[in-house]
Scaffold this motif. Structure first.
Motif, PDB file in Angstrom:
ATOM      1  N   ASP A 132      16.651 -80.132 -46.673  1.00 51.73           N
ATOM      2  CA  ASP A 132      17.392 -78.736 -45.958  1.00 51.73           C
ATOM      3  C   ASP A 132      17.842 -77.912 -47.470  1.00 51.73           C
ATOM      4  OD1 ASP A 132      18.792 -80.890 -48.217  1.00 51.73           O
ATOM      5  OD2 ASP A 132      20.722 -80.716 -47.376  1.00 51.73           O
ATOM      6  N   GLN A 133      16.766 -77.462 -48.322  1.00 48.18           N
ATOM      7  CA  GLN A 133      16.827 -76.704 -49.058  1.00 48.18           C
ATOM      8  C   GLN A 133      15.348 -75.192 -49.303  1.00 48.18           C
ATOM      9  OE1 GLN A 133      17.975 -78.141 -52.974  1.00 48.18           O
ATOM     10  NE2 GLN A 133      19.529 -79.361 -51.890  1.00 48.18           N
ATOM     11  N   PRO A 134      16.097 -74.604 -49.165  1.00 48.75           N
ATOM     12  CA  PRO A 134      15.022 -73.741 -48.818  1.00 48.75           C
ATOM     13  C   PRO A 134      14.314 -73.763 -50.029  1.00 48.75           C
ATOM     14  CG  PRO A 134      16.833 -72.377 -49.027  1.00 48.75           C
ATOM     15  CD  PRO A 134      17.610 -73.821 -48.573  1.00 48.75           C
ATOM     16  N   ILE A 135      13.521 -72.772 -49.918  1.00 49.59           N
ATOM     17  CA  ILE A 135      12.042 -72.676 -51.334  1.00 49.59           C
ATOM     18  C   ILE A 135      11.899 -71.119 -51.235  1.00 49.59           C
ATOM     19  CG2 ILE A 135      10.424 -73.426 -53.011  1.00 49.59           C
ATOM     20  CD1 ILE A 135      10.793 -75.768 -51.777  1.00 49.59           C
TER      21      ILE A 135
ATOM     22  N   GLY B 191      11.954 -75.681 -38.077  1.00 52.84           N
ATOM     23  CA  GLY B 191      11.926 -74.981 -38.668  1.00 52.84           C
ATOM     24  C   GLY B 191      10.932 -75.245 -40.129  1.00 52.84           C
ATOM     25  N   GLY B 192      10.779 -75.071 -40.920  1.00 48.65           N
ATOM     26  CA  GLY B 192       9.155 -75.626 -42.095  1.00 48.65           C
ATOM     27  C   GLY B 192       8.393 -74.320 -41.955  1.00 48.65           C
TER      28      GLY B 192
ATOM     29  N   ARG C 174       6.236 -65.040 -41.746  1.00 48.95           N
ATOM     30  CA  ARG C 174       6.063 -66.541 -41.252  1.00 48.95           C
ATOM     31  C   ARG C 174       5.583 -66.644 -40.080  1.00 48.95           C
ATOM     32  NH1 ARG C 174       9.267 -69.033 -37.381  1.00 48.95           N
ATOM     33  NH2 ARG C 174       9.411 -70.439 -39.002  1.00 48.95           N
ATOM     34  N   PHE C 175       5.177 -67.548 -40.395  1.00 55.97           N
ATOM     35  CA  PHE C 175       4.586 -68.180 -38.682  1.00 55.97           C
ATOM     36  C   PHE C 175       4.918 -69.772 -38.747  1.00 55.97           C
ATOM     37  CE2 PHE C 175       1.994 -69.103 -41.989  1.00 55.97           C
ATOM     38  CZ  PHE C 175       0.864 -70.338 -42.022  1.00 55.97           C
ATOM     39  N   ASP C 176       4.443 -70.310 -37.528  1.00 53.62           N
ATOM     40  CA  ASP C 176       5.041 -71.954 -37.409  1.00 53.62           C
ATOM     41  C   ASP C 176       3.753 -72.571 -37.141  1.00 53.62           C
ATOM     42  OD1 ASP C 176       7.619 -71.134 -36.833  1.00 53.62           O
ATOM     43  OD2 ASP C 176       6.441 -70.758 -34.427  1.00 53.62           O
ATOM     44  N   TRP C 177       3.628 -73.474 -37.865  1.00 53.15           N
ATOM     45  CA  TRP C 177       2.797 -74.193 -38.492  1.00 53.15           C
ATOM     46  C   TRP C 177       1.750 -75.322 -36.715  1.00 53.15           C
ATOM     47  CZ3 TRP C 177      -0.291 -74.167 -42.552  1.00 53.15           C
ATOM     48  CH2 TRP C 177      -0.018 -74.104 -43.237  1.00 53.15           C
ATOM     49  N   GLN C 178       1.090 -75.397 -36.531  1.00 52.07           N
ATOM     50  CA  GLN C 178       0.776 -76.236 -35.388  1.00 52.07           C
ATOM     51  C   GLN C 178      -0.046 -77.272 -36.554  1.00 52.07           C
ATOM     52  OE1 GLN C 178      -1.992 -73.771 -33.024  1.00 52.07           O
ATOM     53  NE2 GLN C 178      -0.693 -72.956 -32.826  1.00 52.07           N
TER      54      GLN C 178
ATOM     55  N   ARG D 123       9.218 -71.855 -48.407  1.00 51.20           N
ATOM     56  CA  ARG D 123       9.031 -73.000 -47.529  1.00 51.20           C
ATOM     57  C   ARG D 123      10.870 -72.728 -46.763  1.00 51.20           C
ATOM     58  NH1 ARG D 123      10.857 -78.887 -49.110  1.00 51.20           N
ATOM     59  NH2 ARG D 123      12.850 -78.193 -48.564  1.00 51.20           N
ATOM     60  N   GLU D 124      10.993 -72.787 -45.269  1.00 52.85           N
ATOM     61  CA  GLU D 124      11.624 -72.966 -44.875  1.00 52.85           C
ATOM     62  C   GLU D 124      12.227 -74.096 -44.829  1.00 52.85           C
ATOM     63  OE1 GLU D 124      11.659 -71.380 -41.464  1.00 52.85           O
ATOM     64  OE2 GLU D 124      11.319 -69.231 -41.892  1.00 52.85           O
TER      65      GLU D 124
END
Length: 349
Positions: free
Chosen positions: A122-125, A152-153, A304-308, A324-325
């Motif tokens: 739950d915490q961003p980096i 997220g993530g 950012r981009f969404d992981w696949q 990291r989101e």
């Protein structure tokens, strides 16, 4: 810590890759996620392309792309196991390295493959260049998506060259002159214990490491340790020669924690006992306005981009920073580091 997803961040999630050209082997297609150069995307242009074999045959081309763009996203190659991923990193790297002088909790999964971090979901980096506070940092860092998050993530990234160029010249000159002091406290029940950070329970080994790495150390009562190290804020890239904003000055500054976390820590520790903090190299405090300018530069350049599942992101660790989101679900991103830069070798040269 502050959220990395700001209104100024450039999101590529909805941008369809646009073909740019095909590699000379006609096996891999290069495309762009959006208007920015980071990262370039490589995808198979035919069925059954073996990414490991392609990487071994196209090492020079891959290095040129990495130094030009700062990062490469390998997508669609069907990387379905940690073993296959590890073999690919060996093909793209001269030397895979251990994770030493640690600042983040990680779990070794296989060989030199680690969890990206065991930091709470739950915490961003915040964005950072891996181990920029050391004398021997990895020039390459790889991320592999095994399982993407439910929400997220993302692993936000930014170009260290653009951050450097965006900062006011007077601010950069001040850091060039005064450098960055990193102060770490171990053993107070917050942050990593020194045994995990240095991967030993032997005090003499910790002292030997500190001596070799130009780190001051002080053993305190209760098996506690305090270290201090001064490092440059700006470093030249060993291949491109470009000056880069390459440090943990903002990442390790105590005010980069969320206000609630700051209050909780200060409820049990004095400010000089917190797990991480940064100062100018002469011990002076970094001004609030300077910290704000650094945050603005990082936020403006964040993309950012969404992981696949199956994705492999290779970053030049000096040319690109990452974070990291927060996320929900069973996100599993693994990391490998390679091709260490050794300051001692540069000094001897």
């Amino acid at each position: 810590m502050e959220s990395l997803k700001t209104p100024s961040s450039r999101s590529f999630a909805a941008v369809r890759p646009k073909a740019v050209r095909v590699s000379s082997s006609d096996l891999v297609r290069m495309s762009a996620l959006g208007v920015g150069a980071l990262p370039v995307v490589l995808e198979p242009a035919a069925d059954g392309v073996d990414l490991r074999a392609w990487a071994q045959a196209n090492g020079e081309q891959t290095e040129r792309l990495l130094h030009s763009h700062g990062g490469i996203l390998f997508r669609g190659f069907g990387v379905a196991s940690l073993e296959a991923y590890e073999q690919i990193t060996h093909a793209l790297c001269h030397e895979i390295i251990e994770y030493g002088e640690r600042s983040s909790p990680r779990t070794r999964l296989s060989g030199r493959v680690y969890t990206s971090t065991d930091h709470p979901s739950d915490q961003p980096i915040l964005l950072h260049n891996e181990q920029s506070y050391t004398l021997n940092w990895p020039l390459k860092i790889f991320f592999h998506c095994v399982v993407s998050a439910a929400t997220g993530g993302a692993t936000p990234i930014a170009d260290s060259r653009r951050i450097y160029q965006r900062l006011d010249a007077a601010l950069v000159d001040e850091f060039r002159r005064r450098q960055v002091l990193y102060v770490r406290n171990y053993g107070d029940g917050l942050g990593l214990p020194w045994q995990e950070a240095f991967q030993t329970t032997d005090r003499s080994q910790v002292e030997a490491h500190c001596r070799a790495q130009e780190i001051e150390w002080h053993w305190r009562d209760g098996d506690r340790l305090r270290t201090r190290q001064i490092r440059p804020a700006v470093r030249p890239h060993p291949v491109t020669g470009e000056d880069l904003w390459f440090n943990h000055a903002l990442f390790f500054h105590f005010t980069s924690l969320a206000p609630a976390a700051q209050a909780s820590i200060l409820g049990v520790l004095n400010r000089d006992e917190v797990p991480f903090d940064t100062f100018y190299g002469d011990g002076g405090s970094i001004e609030t306005a300077t910290l704000a300018a650094l945050r603005q530069a990082y936020d403006t350049e964040t993309m950012r981009f969404d992981w696949q599942p199956g994705d492999i992101l290779m970053l030049d660790n000096m040319l690109a920073c990452h974070g990291r989101e927060p996320f929900t679900g069973q996100r599993k991103i693994v990391v490998t580091m390679g091709d260490p830069f050794r300051s001692s070798q540069q000094q001897e040269a």
